[in-house]
Design an enzyme around this catalytic site. Structure first.
Site, PDB file in Angstrom:
ATOM      1  N   CYS A  96     -94.774  72.415  82.593  1.00  0.00           N
ATOM      2  CA  CYS A  96     -94.209  73.658  82.064  1.00  0.00           C
ATOM      3  C   CYS A  96     -95.313  74.700  81.880  1.00  0.00           C
ATOM      4  CB  CYS A  96     -93.451  73.377  80.773  1.00  0.00           C
ATOM      5  SG  CYS A  96     -92.539  74.807  80.144  1.00  0.00           S
ATOM      6  N   ASP A 143     -82.950  73.367  87.224  1.00  0.00           N
ATOM      7  CA  ASP A 143     -83.796  73.967  86.194  1.00  0.00           C
ATOM      8  C   ASP A 143     -83.332  75.400  85.936  1.00  0.00           C
ATOM      9  OD1 ASP A 143     -85.863  75.069  84.644  1.00  0.00           O
ATOM     10  OD2 ASP A 143     -87.377  73.816  85.619  1.00  0.00           O
ATOM     11  N   HIS A 176     -85.162  71.009  83.831  1.00  0.00           N
ATOM     12  CA  HIS A 176     -86.507  71.215  83.312  1.00  0.00           C
ATOM     13  C   HIS A 176     -86.889  70.061  82.386  1.00  0.00           C
ATOM     14  CE1 HIS A 176     -89.789  74.148  82.724  1.00  0.00           C
ATOM     15  NE2 HIS A 176     -89.943  73.546  81.553  1.00  0.00           N
TER      16      HIS A 176
END
Length: 209
Positions: A96, A143, A176
């Site tokens: 991330c 995501d 994600h």
């Protein structure tokens, strides 16, 4: 360039109940987590965490996994790795926000021999595509933070400008945080993708480091 409607994406997923096999250290003004393999190694991986920091059990789990595969791991400075850990071959992995930082390292630091950006937020600018080291990018198809059109732009511009080896891999149906923020036994549907992504990460590092 990320989806601003969800400014804090890393709450997605399951937090592991895991203590870690390494130790916490103080490196000048930086707190870090260090774990070493059972057999001496001159290879090291810098793991750059997501917004939850290096104390997150999931991040420690990923660090321990890397150490179990023969890498010294520490989310800290290169000098510590070379001077105190004896590392001669160094790679970087980030998740991330840490994926953004890993992307930056791949652009700026040739001491890094390989990089893996795992659902790193995409920042589009002309200086983001001339990678200096082999870099693997891992994304989830579902995501909501990093839409596939952004991934397509990344792929197109890397193809146009990048001379280093790279790969962009999208995992169908994944969201994600799937690589390190879901337990492996959480969902039978997710488990193959989790294990494949982790295998890809290790294979990429082993190939270039």
């Amino acid at each position: 360039m990320a989806n601003e409607a969800k400014p804090c994406p890393c709450h997605i997923g399951d937090t592991a109940d895991y203590g870690g096999l390494g130790q916490e250290v103080q490196l000048e003004h930086i707190n870090a987590y260090v774990v070493k393999p059972a057999v001496a190694s001159d290879k090291a991986i810098v793991v750059i965490h997501d917004i939850y920091g290096w104390q997150l059990p999931n991040t420690r789990y990923m660090a321990d996994m890397l150490a179990d595969n023969g890498y010294i791991e520490v989310d800290s400075v290169l000098r510590f790795l070379t001077e105190q850990c004896g590392a001669k071959h160094i790679g970087a992995v980030g998740f991330c926000w840490g994926g953004v930082a890993t992307h930056y390292l791949a652009l700026q630091y040739q001491q890094i021999k390989a990089a893996v950006s795992v659902y790193g937020i995409i920042r589009d600018s002309d200086d983001r595509y001339e990678l200096k080291v082999p870099t693997l990018f891992i994304f989830g198809e579902k995501d909501e933070i990093i839409p596939l059109d952004q991934v397509s732009v990344l792929e197109a511009k890397l193809k146009e400008k990048c001379t280093a080896d790279y790969q962009v891999k999208i995992f169908p149906g994944q969201t994600h945080g799937f690589v390190h923020r879901k337990r492996e036994d959480m969902n039978r549907t997710d488990k193959p993708s989790i294990l494949e992504a982790r295998s890809d990460l290790l294979n990429w590092l082993n190939k270039y480091i």
